[in-house]
Design a protein around this motif. Structure first.
Motif, PDB file in Angstrom:
ATOM      1  N   UNK A  28       0.834  -1.200   0.000  1.00  0.00           N
ATOM      2  CA  UNK A  28       0.000   0.000   0.000  1.00  0.00           C
ATOM      3  C   UNK A  28       0.869   1.250   0.000  1.00  0.00           C
ATOM      4  N   UNK A  29       1.959   1.242   0.760  1.00  0.00           N
ATOM      5  CA  UNK A  29       2.835   2.417   0.847  1.00  0.00           C
ATOM      6  C   UNK A  29       3.500   2.708  -0.485  1.00  0.00           C
ATOM      7  N   UNK A  30       4.001   1.690  -1.173  1.00  0.00           N
ATOM      8  CA  UNK A  30       4.650   1.945  -2.460  1.00  0.00           C
ATOM      9  C   UNK A  30       3.650   2.394  -3.518  1.00  0.00           C
ATOM     10  N   UNK A  31       2.414   1.907  -3.420  1.00  0.00           N
ATOM     11  CA  UNK A  31       1.390   2.342  -4.368  1.00  0.00           C
ATOM     12  C   UNK A  31       0.973   3.785  -4.115  1.00  0.00           C
ATOM     13  N   UNK A  32       0.853   4.164  -2.839  1.00  0.00           N
ATOM     14  CA  UNK A  32       0.509   5.546  -2.519  1.00  0.00           C
ATOM     15  C   UNK A  32       1.641   6.500  -2.878  1.00  0.00           C
ATOM     16  N   UNK A  36       1.339   9.822  -5.219  1.00  0.00           N
ATOM     17  CA  UNK A  36       1.616  11.150  -4.681  1.00  0.00           C
ATOM     18  C   UNK A  36       2.741  11.862  -5.409  1.00  0.00           C
ATOM     19  N   UNK A  37       3.550  11.144  -6.164  1.00  0.00           N
ATOM     20  CA  UNK A  37       4.670  11.784  -6.861  1.00  0.00           C
ATOM     21  C   UNK A  37       4.170  12.759  -7.924  1.00  0.00           C
ATOM     22  N   UNK A  38       3.148  12.369  -8.655  1.00  0.00           N
ATOM     23  CA  UNK A  38       2.670  13.207  -9.752  1.00  0.00           C
ATOM     24  C   UNK A  38       2.104  14.529  -9.270  1.00  0.00           C
ATOM     25  N   UNK A  39       1.171  14.586  -8.309  1.00  0.00           N
ATOM     26  CA  UNK A  39       0.696  15.907  -7.850  1.00  0.00           C
ATOM     27  C   UNK A  39       1.778  16.737  -7.193  1.00  0.00           C
ATOM     28  N   UNK A  87       9.153   2.965  -7.325  1.00  0.00           N
ATOM     29  CA  UNK A  87       8.628   2.972  -5.959  1.00  0.00           C
ATOM     30  C   UNK A  87       8.826   1.625  -5.277  1.00  0.00           C
ATOM     31  N   UNK A  88       8.742   0.517  -6.019  1.00  0.00           N
ATOM     32  CA  UNK A  88       8.994  -0.794  -5.417  1.00  0.00           C
ATOM     33  C   UNK A  88      10.450  -0.922  -4.986  1.00  0.00           C
ATOM     34  N   UNK A  89      11.378  -0.462  -5.797  1.00  0.00           N
ATOM     35  CA  UNK A  89      12.784  -0.503  -5.413  1.00  0.00           C
ATOM     36  C   UNK A  89      13.075   0.417  -4.239  1.00  0.00           C
ATOM     37  N   UNK A  90      12.334   1.523  -4.141  1.00  0.00           N
ATOM     38  CA  UNK A  90      12.527   2.448  -3.027  1.00  0.00           C
ATOM     39  C   UNK A  90      12.168   1.787  -1.697  1.00  0.00           C
ATOM     40  N   UNK A  91      11.171   0.909  -1.694  1.00  0.00           N
ATOM     41  CA  UNK A  91      10.754   0.194  -0.487  1.00  0.00           C
ATOM     42  C   UNK A  91      11.414  -1.180  -0.359  1.00  0.00           C
TER      43      UNK A  91
END
Length: 388
Positions: A28-32, A36-39, A87-91
């Motif tokens: 859920x965190x990587x999906x959020x 949130x990156x785009x806005x 985002x998956x690699x970030x987490x």
């Protein structure tokens, strides 16, 4: 079934717990974060475009397309390098081709390099992953904009209620094919969104209760699941990179390879620049906030205590008054000759005088007849202000 093993696989401690199965909150965190990156980037560009509209206004107008192309390049690099999106690699997550039989004995029978090569995404799986990572959000944003352009959102038909007056109005003539399509899209798009969100919710619940190993339905179609990194993963394309050719013999090829590796290096630095940028923006938010002690200091800059603010000097009425022709019974406004009660703030200078509280500064009547407060803060007679 222990629900905690799905929320956090390491919490139950049972023999069936898989330490490399990501928890529900990690996904859920990587999906959020991806949402949130785009806005966030759009907001920064909008603020910068207000200062430099000549260069950035066109970028803001085409932001959806430019952002989609940028994320296409970034996610493609991370999928080919780390088997994961940005985002998956970030987490600390990665994708793998799910084997038909996955046991500890089978995994221990082969080397780590062979196991990593068998789990690497194939080119068509990378392309399909990019389609759902970049293409699906772009299509959803464009459809939402088109729906709002047709009158969706505020003032549109209530999903579970009656139509508004604007929606019930129809032209007396026969609607064209385009008008019927727009009307059907405006009414049906919210229902499609509800069905899609319920579909995603069903997969979320299924993954939470360990009913399915796939986080999204398209992962099932590709037979790809998401795992935690073990910590000894190496970039997949690092071994395949060939050495640079001599710059004197092949200058164009040398320049192209250097530029390609430079872009890859920049993409790799993004996962470190993201937390650094968050820290930088939080620092700026604190620096310019009133809670910063340095911004509360006075001109002398002694300590963080707030300097006493002196009250403004009262604005006395003019000698001629506000009106050119004074009414009958005009007298000068009565002004106190003594200073304010807090005279200790004005130790080095003369304390200003204060107006008489029960005297009208326009007609001089004392006490004020039917007081009326002006926008300037003075209290005057109501009849005087009305005549004014």
């Amino acid at each position: 079934m222990d629900v905690l093993s799905s929320v956090d696989p390491t919490s139950s401690g049972g023999s069936f717990a898989d330490p490399y199965r990501p928890s529900f909150f990690e996904l859920i965190a990587q999906e959020q974060l991806a949402q949130l990156l785009k806005p966030a980037v759009r907001y920064v560009l909008t603020v910068l475009a207000q200062r430099n509209p000549r260069y950035l206004l066109r970028v803001v107008n085409r932001f959806d397309e430019i952002y989609a192309l940028l994320m296409l390049a970034i996610d493609r690099h991370y999928l080919r390098t780390w088997n994961a999106s940005f985002t998956e690699n970030f987490y600390g997550l990665m994708r793998r081709r799910r084997p038909a039989v996955s046991t500890k004995r089978v995994e221990s029978a082969v080397s780590h390099a062979a196991l990593q090569a068998s789990q690497q995404l194939r080119p068509w799986e990378v392309r399909v992953s990019l389609l759902f990572l970049v293409g699906l959000p772009y299509l959803d944003s464009k459809l939402t904009q088109y729906w709002e352009h047709l009158g969706g959102g505020a003032g549109a038909d209530d999903l579970f209620g009656e139509e508004s007056e604007q929606a019930t109005f129809r032209a007396p003539s026969q609607p064209s094919l385009r008008q019927r399509w727009e009307d059907a899209f405006r009414k049906g798009y919210p229902y499609v969104q509800v069905v899609y969100q319920l579909w995603m919710l069903a997969y979320n619940i299924g993954y939470l209760f360990n009913r399915t190993p796939y986080w999204r339905p398209w992962y099932r179609w590709m037979r790809v699941d998401i795992r935690r990194m073990q910590g000894n993963e190496q970039p997949l394309i690092a071994r395949a990179e060939r050495p640079l050719p001599p710059v004197t013999q092949f200058p164009l090829l040398f320049s192209a390879l250097v530029a390609r590796r430079g872009v890859g290096f920049v993409f790799e630095m993004l996962k470190y620049a993201l937390p650094a940028s968050i820290f930088f923006f939080k620092f700026l938010e604190w620096w310019y906030s009133p809670s910063n002690p340095r911004r509360r200091r006075g001109d002398d800059g002694n300590d963080g205590t707030a300097a006493p603010v002196k009250p403004p000097a009262p604005l006395h009425p003019s000698d001629d008054g506000v009106m050119v022709h004074h009414p009958p019974g005009w007298t000068d406004a009565q002004i106190l000759t003594r200073g304010l009660p807090d005279a200790g703030l004005f130790a080095d200078e003369e304390a200003p005088a204060a107006l008489l509280h029960n005297g009208c500064p326009l007609c001089g009547a004392a006490p004020i007849q039917n007081p009326c407060v002006l926008a300037t803060g003075y209290a005057c007679c109501y009849t005087t202000t009305g005549a004014r």
